[in-house]
Design a protein around this motif. Structure first.
Motif, PDB file in Angstrom:
ATOM      1  N   TYR A  80       0.848  -1.185   0.000  1.00 25.85           N
ATOM      2  CA  TYR A  80       0.000   0.000   0.000  1.00 25.85           C
ATOM      3  C   TYR A  80       0.886   1.238   0.000  1.00 25.85           C
ATOM      4  O   TYR A  80       2.054   1.207   0.370  1.00 25.85           O
ATOM      5  CB  TYR A  80      -0.927   0.001   1.218  1.00 25.85           C
ATOM      6  N   GLU A  81       0.260   2.319  -0.476  1.00 28.47           N
ATOM      7  CA  GLU A  81       0.961   3.583  -0.566  1.00 28.47           C
ATOM      8  C   GLU A  81       0.935   4.266   0.801  1.00 28.47           C
ATOM      9  O   GLU A  81      -0.045   4.149   1.529  1.00 28.47           O
ATOM     10  CB  GLU A  81       0.183   4.435  -1.579  1.00 28.47           C
ATOM     11  N   THR A  82       1.972   4.994   1.138  1.00 36.58           N
ATOM     12  CA  THR A  82       1.953   5.806   2.362  1.00 36.58           C
ATOM     13  C   THR A  82       2.239   7.261   1.993  1.00 36.58           C
ATOM     14  O   THR A  82       2.540   7.577   0.842  1.00 36.58           O
ATOM     15  CB  THR A  82       3.014   5.328   3.374  1.00 36.58           C
ATOM     16  N   GLY A  83       2.107   8.142   2.972  1.00 40.72           N
ATOM     17  CA  GLY A  83       2.410   9.546   2.743  1.00 40.72           C
ATOM     18  C   GLY A  83       1.273  10.329   2.098  1.00 40.72           C
ATOM     19  O   GLY A  83       1.470  11.447   1.623  1.00 40.72           O
ATOM     20  N   VAL A  84       0.073   9.724   2.078  1.00 41.41           N
ATOM     21  CA  VAL A  84      -1.087  10.378   1.451  1.00 41.41           C
ATOM     22  C   VAL A  84      -1.807  11.226   2.503  1.00 41.41           C
ATOM     23  O   VAL A  84      -2.069  10.757   3.615  1.00 41.41           O
ATOM     24  CB  VAL A  84      -2.055   9.306   0.899  1.00 41.41           C
ATOM     25  N   GLU A  85      -2.134  12.464   2.149  1.00 39.60           N
ATOM     26  CA  GLU A  85      -2.719  13.364   3.149  1.00 39.60           C
ATOM     27  C   GLU A  85      -4.128  12.904   3.570  1.00 39.60           C
ATOM     28  O   GLU A  85      -4.941  12.494   2.739  1.00 39.60           O
ATOM     29  CB  GLU A  85      -2.796  14.793   2.613  1.00 39.60           C
ATOM     30  N   ILE A  86      -4.383  12.998   4.866  1.00 37.64           N
ATOM     31  CA  ILE A  86      -5.676  12.583   5.444  1.00 37.64           C
ATOM     32  C   ILE A  86      -6.438  13.834   5.866  1.00 37.64           C
ATOM     33  O   ILE A  86      -5.889  14.698   6.557  1.00 37.64           O
ATOM     34  CB  ILE A  86      -5.460  11.701   6.695  1.00 37.64           C
ATOM     35  N   ARG A  87      -7.703  13.905   5.483  1.00 39.85           N
ATOM     36  CA  ARG A  87      -8.564  15.016   5.917  1.00 39.85           C
ATOM     37  C   ARG A  87      -9.845  14.478   6.536  1.00 39.85           C
ATOM     38  O   ARG A  87     -10.195  13.322   6.337  1.00 39.85           O
ATOM     39  CB  ARG A  87      -8.960  15.895   4.716  1.00 39.85           C
ATOM     40  N   GLY A  88     -10.531  15.346   7.240  1.00 43.59           N
ATOM     41  CA  GLY A  88     -11.898  15.027   7.674  1.00 43.59           C
ATOM     42  C   GLY A  88     -12.025  14.502   9.092  1.00 43.59           C
ATOM     43  O   GLY A  88     -13.117  14.139   9.518  1.00 43.59           O
ATOM     44  N   ILE A  89     -10.915  14.462   9.835  1.00 48.29           N
ATOM     45  CA  ILE A  89     -11.005  13.912  11.199  1.00 48.29           C
ATOM     46  C   ILE A  89     -11.910  14.780  12.085  1.00 48.29           C
ATOM     47  O   ILE A  89     -12.742  14.255  12.830  1.00 48.29           O
ATOM     48  CB  ILE A  89      -9.597  13.769  11.796  1.00 48.29           C
ATOM     49  N   GLU A  90     -11.769  16.094  11.956  1.00 46.04           N
ATOM     50  CA  GLU A  90     -12.611  16.977  12.787  1.00 46.04           C
ATOM     51  C   GLU A  90     -14.077  16.787  12.440  1.00 46.04           C
ATOM     52  O   GLU A  90     -14.936  16.821  13.310  1.00 46.04           O
ATOM     53  CB  GLU A  90     -12.222  18.461  12.617  1.00 46.04           C
ATOM     54  N   GLU A  91     -14.352  16.586  11.135  1.00 45.93           N
ATOM     55  CA  GLU A  91     -15.758  16.368  10.755  1.00 45.93           C
ATOM     56  C   GLU A  91     -16.290  15.076  11.366  1.00 45.93           C
ATOM     57  O   GLU A  91     -17.420  15.025  11.861  1.00 45.93           O
ATOM     58  CB  GLU A  91     -15.899  16.294   9.233  1.00 45.93           C
ATOM     59  N   ALA A  92     -15.482  14.028  11.337  1.00 46.81           N
ATOM     60  CA  ALA A  92     -15.914  12.755  11.949  1.00 46.81           C
ATOM     61  C   ALA A  92     -16.151  12.971  13.445  1.00 46.81           C
ATOM     62  O   ALA A  92     -17.132  12.458  14.001  1.00 46.81           O
ATOM     63  CB  ALA A  92     -14.872  11.676  11.707  1.00 46.81           C
ATOM     64  N   GLU A  93     -15.283  13.735  14.076  1.00 49.58           N
ATOM     65  CA  GLU A  93     -15.454  14.001  15.511  1.00 49.58           C
ATOM     66  C   GLU A  93     -16.709  14.837  15.751  1.00 49.58           C
ATOM     67  O   GLU A  93     -17.411  14.642  16.744  1.00 49.58           O
ATOM     68  CB  GLU A  93     -14.205  14.681  16.079  1.00 49.58           C
ATOM     69  N   ALA A  94     -17.008  15.737  14.825  1.00 51.32           N
ATOM     70  CA  ALA A  94     -18.224  16.546  14.956  1.00 51.32           C
ATOM     71  C   ALA A  94     -19.479  15.684  14.835  1.00 51.32           C
ATOM     72  O   ALA A  94     -20.546  16.055  15.330  1.00 51.32           O
ATOM     73  CB  ALA A  94     -18.233  17.656  13.902  1.00 51.32           C
ATOM     74  N   HIS A  95     -19.349  14.520  14.198  1.00 48.08           N
ATOM     75  CA  HIS A  95     -20.461  13.565  14.154  1.00 48.08           C
ATOM     76  C   HIS A  95     -20.528  12.744  15.442  1.00 48.08           C
ATOM     77  O   HIS A  95     -21.264  11.749  15.508  1.00 48.08           O
ATOM     78  CB  HIS A  95     -20.314  12.614  12.966  1.00 48.08           C
ATOM     79  N   GLY A  96     -19.719  13.085  16.421  1.00 49.14           N
ATOM     80  CA  GLY A  96     -19.759  12.376  17.698  1.00 49.14           C
ATOM     81  C   GLY A  96     -18.881  11.141  17.728  1.00 49.14           C
ATOM     82  O   GLY A  96     -18.994  10.313  18.636  1.00 49.14           O
ATOM     83  N   CYS A  97     -18.012  10.991  16.725  1.00 50.48           N
ATOM     84  CA  CYS A  97     -17.161   9.795  16.676  1.00 50.48           C
ATOM     85  C   CYS A  97     -15.819  10.049  17.359  1.00 50.48           C
ATOM     86  O   CYS A  97     -15.347  11.178  17.448  1.00 50.48           O
ATOM     87  CB  CYS A  97     -16.889   9.402  15.222  1.00 50.48           C
ATOM     88  N   LEU A  98     -15.218   8.961  17.803  1.00 51.02           N
ATOM     89  CA  LEU A  98     -13.830   8.974  18.250  1.00 51.02           C
ATOM     90  C   LEU A  98     -13.009   8.459  17.085  1.00 51.02           C
ATOM     91  O   LEU A  98     -13.355   7.428  16.495  1.00 51.02           O
ATOM     92  CB  LEU A  98     -13.648   8.047  19.452  1.00 51.02           C
ATOM     93  N   VAL A  99     -11.949   9.166  16.747  1.00 57.39           N
ATOM     94  CA  VAL A  99     -11.107   8.707  15.644  1.00 57.39           C
ATOM     95  C   VAL A  99      -9.748   8.306  16.215  1.00 57.39           C
ATOM     96  O   VAL A  99      -9.001   9.152  16.704  1.00 57.39           O
ATOM     97  CB  VAL A  99     -10.942   9.799  14.571  1.00 57.39           C
ATOM     98  N   PHE A 100      -9.474   7.012  16.184  1.00 54.65           N
ATOM     99  CA  PHE A 100      -8.202   6.510  16.703  1.00 54.65           C
ATOM    100  C   PHE A 100      -7.227   6.326  15.541  1.00 54.65           C
ATOM    101  O   PHE A 100      -7.566   5.711  14.523  1.00 54.65           O
ATOM    102  CB  PHE A 100      -8.411   5.184  17.444  1.00 54.65           C
ATOM    103  N   HIS A 101      -6.027   6.852  15.725  1.00 51.74           N
ATOM    104  CA  HIS A 101      -5.008   6.743  14.677  1.00 51.74           C
ATOM    105  C   HIS A 101      -4.272   5.417  14.804  1.00 51.74           C
ATOM    106  O   HIS A 101      -3.991   4.965  15.916  1.00 51.74           O
ATOM    107  CB  HIS A 101      -3.976   7.868  14.806  1.00 51.74           C
ATOM    108  N   ALA A 102      -3.949   4.803  13.676  1.00 54.88           N
ATOM    109  CA  ALA A 102      -3.129   3.585  13.678  1.00 54.88           C
ATOM    110  C   ALA A 102      -1.927   3.846  12.773  1.00 54.88           C
ATOM    111  O   ALA A 102      -0.865   4.244  13.244  1.00 54.88           O
ATOM    112  CB  ALA A 102      -3.948   2.386  13.229  1.00 54.88           C
ATOM    113  N   GLY A 103      -2.106   3.679  11.456  1.00 49.78           N
ATOM    114  CA  GLY A 103      -1.017   3.950  10.514  1.00 49.78           C
ATOM    115  C   GLY A 103      -1.124   5.363   9.989  1.00 49.78           C
ATOM    116  O   GLY A 103      -1.466   5.585   8.829  1.00 49.78           O
TER     117      GLY A 103
END
Ligand code: AMP
Ligand code: GLY
Length: 421
Positions: free
Chosen positions: A344-367
């Motif tokens: 798999y590819e790495t180094g790809v930018e991730i967006r949207g964590i704050e939006e997921a949290e605004a939906h009441g979710c917990l976002v746990f980071h792994a890779g």
């Protein structure tokens, strides 16, 4: 208290999240941690590998660590708990002798058979010819297991006896799993749904955490290759109070009693991977640690102080600890990089964590990691999105709203986590 957590995956982010909320916690250090643990209040990552036992003991002394918590199995099996005890340091987890329940499938199978703990029948071999002779006498293809730690890949489920023979040859003669494959188990193949029962243990008492199910296959409908886990949920509706009582009586209590009688009491989290067969629950494997991704679903359900419960385990007073599970349900959806579980590819930018949290979710980071101030992918399983709800269906709907908010090139997740319940 100053607390050190060893590990750097999604499981450790979930544990770090719970530890950082404990009134006991002054400062949390995570070795090596990840972009998620770094973001937590009162938490700092420490650049030490999980197998650097000398470095970890040395750091714990220098940073005046009051309690160390171990995430992954490798340092436990390598004796990190014994090393910390020898240095007079407090640590949550089983000793190397107790961690053999996971570190050696030959040990755990012999232990279960000796103590009448329900498990699949199996024979244990380090000699190729003897294994082949035994295989010829079987009616059906057995499950083939490398005895040692093989990063979750040491179990092969061949459909035919020819496939089983090929697997035995690759492991015993071809060195497929290195020294972890010097001994193999040929095990009766069981049928039934699987359940992950994790329990806190103080050597004598076990406290069952919300029973979970995980989804190991890559694709919807449990198709495609095995992965480290594409999602989890808890509590599992399969785990009725009667079934849990049976699991406690026939599996957990005899396990703790057997380990204590051998002079190697089990302290830490004991994870029983079970298959619910027509003859009752049977142990497929023990793990000597929290599960991943089960922990990302289980830990947010716990009401009470996880650090206090871990201290109760260490001090042998778990029977008096207050840690409740509440009535809610949790669903965790893993977001993976395209190509996982292969390249798999790495180094790809991730967006949207704050939006997921605004939906009441917990976002746990792994890779995931921070690179040049941006959050980028750094592994196959990138994030785990957890939501709680009054029902599994409500938790599931919310977890998927959160998952849909996460955006990176090729982000992949299963659509059917907790759907078939
Ligand atoms: P393990 O690492 O021992 O949990 O095995 C990985 C997976 O292989 C389990 O989650 C099961 O799906 C499957 N498995 C292991 N042992 C057996 C068995 N005796 N019969 C059927 N499936 C098994
Ligand atoms: N979810 C499987 C494991 O943690 O071993």
């Amino acid at each position: 208290m100053n607390i050190l957590l060893i590990g750097g995956g999604g499981r450790e982010h979930a544990l770090a999240w719970a530890i950082s909320r404990s009134p006991h916690t002054t400062r949390l250090y995570v070795a090596p941690g990840n972009s998620g643990t770094e973001r937590l209040p009162t938490s700092t990552n420490v650049d030490l590998a999980v197998h650097d036992l000398d470095g970890l003991v040395d750091f714990a002394r220098r940073a005046a660590i009051d309690l160390t918590v171990v995430g992954p199995e490798a340092p436990l099996v390598a004796g990190v708990v014994d090393r910390f005890h020898a240095a007079g340091l407090r640590i949550f987890g089983p000793s190397a002798a107790a961690a053999q329940l996971e570190g050696s499938k030959a040990f755990s199978k012999a232990f279960m058979l000796r103590h009448d703990i329900p498990t699949a029948q199996a024979a244990i071999f380090d000699d190729f010819d003897a294994a082949m002779r035994y295989l010829r006498g079987l009616d059906d293809a057995p499950v083939i297991k490398a005895s040692g730690l093989a990063a979750g890949k040491g179990v092969i489920l061949p459909d035919t006896k020819e496939g089983a023979a090929a697997a035995i040859q690759e492991i015993l003669l071809g060195g497929r799993f290195g020294a972890a494959g010097n001994t193999v188990l040929l095990e009766e193949r069981l049928q039934g749904p699987e359940l992950s029962v994790l329990a806190l243990c103080d050597g004598t008492h076990a406290r069952i955490l919300p029973p979970a199910q995980d989804h190991k296959r890559l694709l919807d409908g449990d198709r495609g290759p095995n992965t480290g886990g594409m999602g989890a949920f808890a509590p599992s509706p399969l785990a009725t109070p009667a079934l849990l009582a049976e699991i406690e009586a026939t599996i957990l209590r005899p396990t703790l009693a057997g380990m204590a009688a051998a002079g190697t009491p089990y302290v830490g989290v004991l994870y029983a991977g079970l298959m619910l067969t027509a003859q009752g629950p049977k142990v497929l494997e023990y793990n000597c640690r929290f599960g991943d991704p089960e922990t990302q679903a289980i830990v947010p359900l716990l009401q009470g102080d996880l650090v206090e419960a871990m201290l109760a385990c260490i001090e042998g007073r778990l029977d008096k600890a207050t840690l409740h599970s509440g009535d809610q349900a949790a669903v965790t959806v893993v977001i993976a990089a395209p190509g996982y579980p292969d390249d798999y590819e790495t180094g790809v930018e991730i967006r949207g964590i704050e939006e997921a949290e605004a939906h009441g979710c917990l976002v746990f980071h792994a890779g995931a990691k921070i690179k040049d101030g941006r959050l980028v992918t750094a592994g196959g399983r990138v994030l785990a999105v957890t939501a709680l709800g009054d029902t599994l269906a409500a938790a599931r709907a919310q977890a998927y709203r959160g998952a849909a908010a996460i955006r990176f090139n090729g982000a992949y997740y299963r659509r059917d986590i907790a759907a078939a319940v």
